[in-house]
Design an enzyme around this catalytic site. Structure first.
Site, PDB file in Angstrom:
ATOM      1  N   ASP A   1    -155.334  47.535 -18.562  1.00  0.00           N
ATOM      2  CA  ASP A   1    -155.379  47.415 -20.012  1.00  0.00           C
ATOM      3  C   ASP A   1    -156.035  48.648 -20.637  1.00  0.00           C
ATOM      4  O   ASP A   1    -157.082  49.102 -20.182  1.00  0.00           O
ATOM      5  CB  ASP A   1    -156.175  46.164 -20.398  1.00  0.00           C
ATOM      6  CG  ASP A   1    -156.286  45.979 -21.891  1.00  0.00           C
ATOM      7  OD1 ASP A   1    -155.272  45.635 -22.514  1.00  0.00           O
ATOM      8  OD2 ASP A   1    -157.385  46.209 -22.437  1.00  0.00           O
ATOM      9  N   GLU A  17    -150.714  49.741 -18.980  1.00  0.00           N
ATOM     10  CA  GLU A  17    -150.325  49.232 -20.293  1.00  0.00           C
ATOM     11  C   GLU A  17    -150.556  50.301 -21.344  1.00  0.00           C
ATOM     12  O   GLU A  17    -151.667  50.823 -21.473  1.00  0.00           O
ATOM     13  CB  GLU A  17    -151.140  47.973 -20.613  1.00  0.00           C
ATOM     14  CG  GLU A  17    -150.828  47.353 -21.959  1.00  0.00           C
ATOM     15  CD  GLU A  17    -151.773  47.785 -23.061  1.00  0.00           C
ATOM     16  OE1 GLU A  17    -151.443  47.550 -24.241  1.00  0.00           O
ATOM     17  OE2 GLU A  17    -152.841  48.362 -22.764  1.00  0.00           O
TER      18      GLU A  17
END
Length: 489
Positions: free
Chosen positions: A193, A234
């Site tokens: 992330d 991501e």
């Protein structure tokens, strides 16, 4: 188990039932083999951002269950966990120890100390303006130590999410130990992330800084490869950046498809969708919806600026209960390039348009990821939105087991589950198979998927204007918008 070419569900631990045990019951009872993998959104103790401000990766939040529940899921599904490589909570051991002991702490270099980061006389306003920010000010937060002294730490996102100095030895040790622990507990895939923010370097915009970002990604891959685990970086940005990541051998996200599909179904024109499907990498996870909003910037230059403006405008016009204010600061929206809505409501709660959108996703190169609200064709949750004043909560409904039981009886959900089950087992959707795309008219598209060995084919013929379609498997019609043409999958 290794990553499989089967659709992946994206869900929180308490969004389809109250906890992980109930989630497994829901999937077994109502979802079946439509799903082969699960992205279990952050289930660790956290102090904010619906789990994305983790304080302790060694435990499962007790409200959701424990490691035995997670590992039980892993016996049936391949699993993806989130690792927030850019930041960690202020309630973490690292932050609290640093706050108490300052330079005597073993974590004194774990965070990015703003005043120590810059040379004397800097940062200038030009330095701050250069930073790729999520705020309208310098990305910092004050820390007051136990001795009363104060400094500032780099803080890209929310107040609870303090950035990590990934170059520090203490951080490298933490990263390695955490990744190993995740795989030990069943992770087959690690989602990195906000990784593009993790490298900070003077005289850059501190976003996807090369070549250092590749060194960071490769260091994570070196840890996970011996364990047969993959990483999924991501990033929401121009499609060329994920393309570069994919070219380095990593799985990537297809965040272009959501807006391109909306444009296709709003306008009835298929040329841009066809263009993107021809360009798309094969080693990717496709999306239409996620726990965040519908991305806009990702589709730039696949759609023209005018087409993006048109799509955004139509979304607010056609979408059911979609308002600009829900994606504004009034509802705590941090990203002006995302629109808050469920995908079903973005299409006006129209079953026909929604099913065709999912069919486009199924036929796109890669592995489909289906957000739990999308799996159930969920409408915007205005009650949760207004109760929390959090824009993204419009797409974060909490389903009870009884609600799921009712939702799966809706024809649009039944059809979607049936299609996903077929796609998961049909060889024409091999990741390394062939895809050919044709547009015989402005409103039509023909997509053919062929298995690696050439034995199996799946052909979609669709009209984006009237939302009609036919799907053939090895030359037999197995599914269409006309129920009379349907053959049992």
């Amino acid at each position: 188990m290794p990553v499989q070419n089967k659709a992946m569900l994206i869900t929180y631990a308490d969004s389809m039932g109250r906890n992980i045990k109930e989630l497994q019951e829901v999937l077994t009872t109502y979802i079946g083999d439509a799903i082969g993998g699960i992205h279990l959104l952050p289930f660790f103790p956290s102090t904010g951002d619906r789990g994305f401000a983790p304080s302790d990766y060694t435990r499962v939040d007790s409200a959701f269950g424990d490691w035995r529940d997670v590992q039980a899921l892993g016996k049936k599904y391949y699993l993806m966990f989130d690792f927030m490589i850019n930041h960690i909570s202020r309630e973490s051991v690292m932050y609290q120890d640093f706050k108490a002991k300052k330079d005597a702490s073993v974590y004194r270099d774990f965070f990015i100390r703003w005043e120590k980061f810059w040379p004397q006389g800097r940062p200038t306003q030009a330095d701050i303006d250069l930073i790729y920010k999520r705020k309208d000010r310098a990305p910092i937060q004050e820390i007051t130590f136990a001795d009363g002294s104060q400094e500032h730490l780099w803080n890209t996102f929310g107040d609870e999410q303090i950035d990590i100095n990934v170059n520090a030895d203490s951080a490298k040790k933490f990263i390695k130990e955490t990744l190993l622990e995740m795989v030990h507990h069943g992770a087959d895939l690690i989602r990195l992330d906000a990784f593009a923010y993790a490298i900070k370097k003077i005289d850059t915009n501190d976003f996807f800084v090369e070549p250092e970002i590749w060194q960071l990604l490769d260091s994570v891959r070196d840890i996970l490869t011996p364990l047969q685990a993959e990483i999924l970086p991501e990033i929401h940005e121009h499609y060329t950046i994920p393309a570069k990541i994919n070219a380095h051998g990593y799985f990537t996200y297809d965040f272009v498809l959501p807006l391109v599909t909306l444009y296709t179904l709003y306008s009835g024109k298929t040329a841009q969708l066809a263009k993107w499907l021809k360009m798309s990498p094969k080693r990717q996870f496709t999306t239409l919806d996620t726990h965040d909003g519908i991305g806009v910037v990702d589709a730039r230059d696949i759609l023209t600026d005018d087409e993006i403006t048109y799509t955004s405008s139509e979304l607010y016009k056609v979408g059911a209960n979609v308002k600009k204010t829900y994606s504004s600061a009034a509802y705590n929206n941090l990203d002006i390039y995302q629109i808050n809505s469920t995908y079903y409501s973005a299409l006006g709660n129209d079953d026909k348009a929604y099913l065709l959108a999912r069919i486009f996703q199924i036929f796109a190169p890669g592995i489909p990821q289906i957000y739990y609200v999308g799996l159930l064709a969920g409408a915007n949750d205005l009650d949760l939105l207004e109760r929390t004043k959090e824009g993204r909560n419009i797409n974060r409904h909490y389903y009870s087991q009884d609600e799921v039981a009712k939702e799966v009886q809706r024809p649009v959900v039944k059809k979607l589950l049936e299609l996903l089950s077929w796609r998961n087992q049909f060889a024409a959707f091999d990741l390394d198979g062939e895809i050919t795309v044709q547009t015989e008219g402005e409103q039509t598209i023909r997509v053919k998927r062929t298995s690696t060995d050439g034995r199996d084919t799946a052909i979609l013929q669709a009209n984006a204007a009237d939302k009609t379609f036919t799907i053939k498997a090895n030359d037999q019609i197995i599914f269409s918008d006309d129920e009379a043409d349907k053959v049992r999958l």
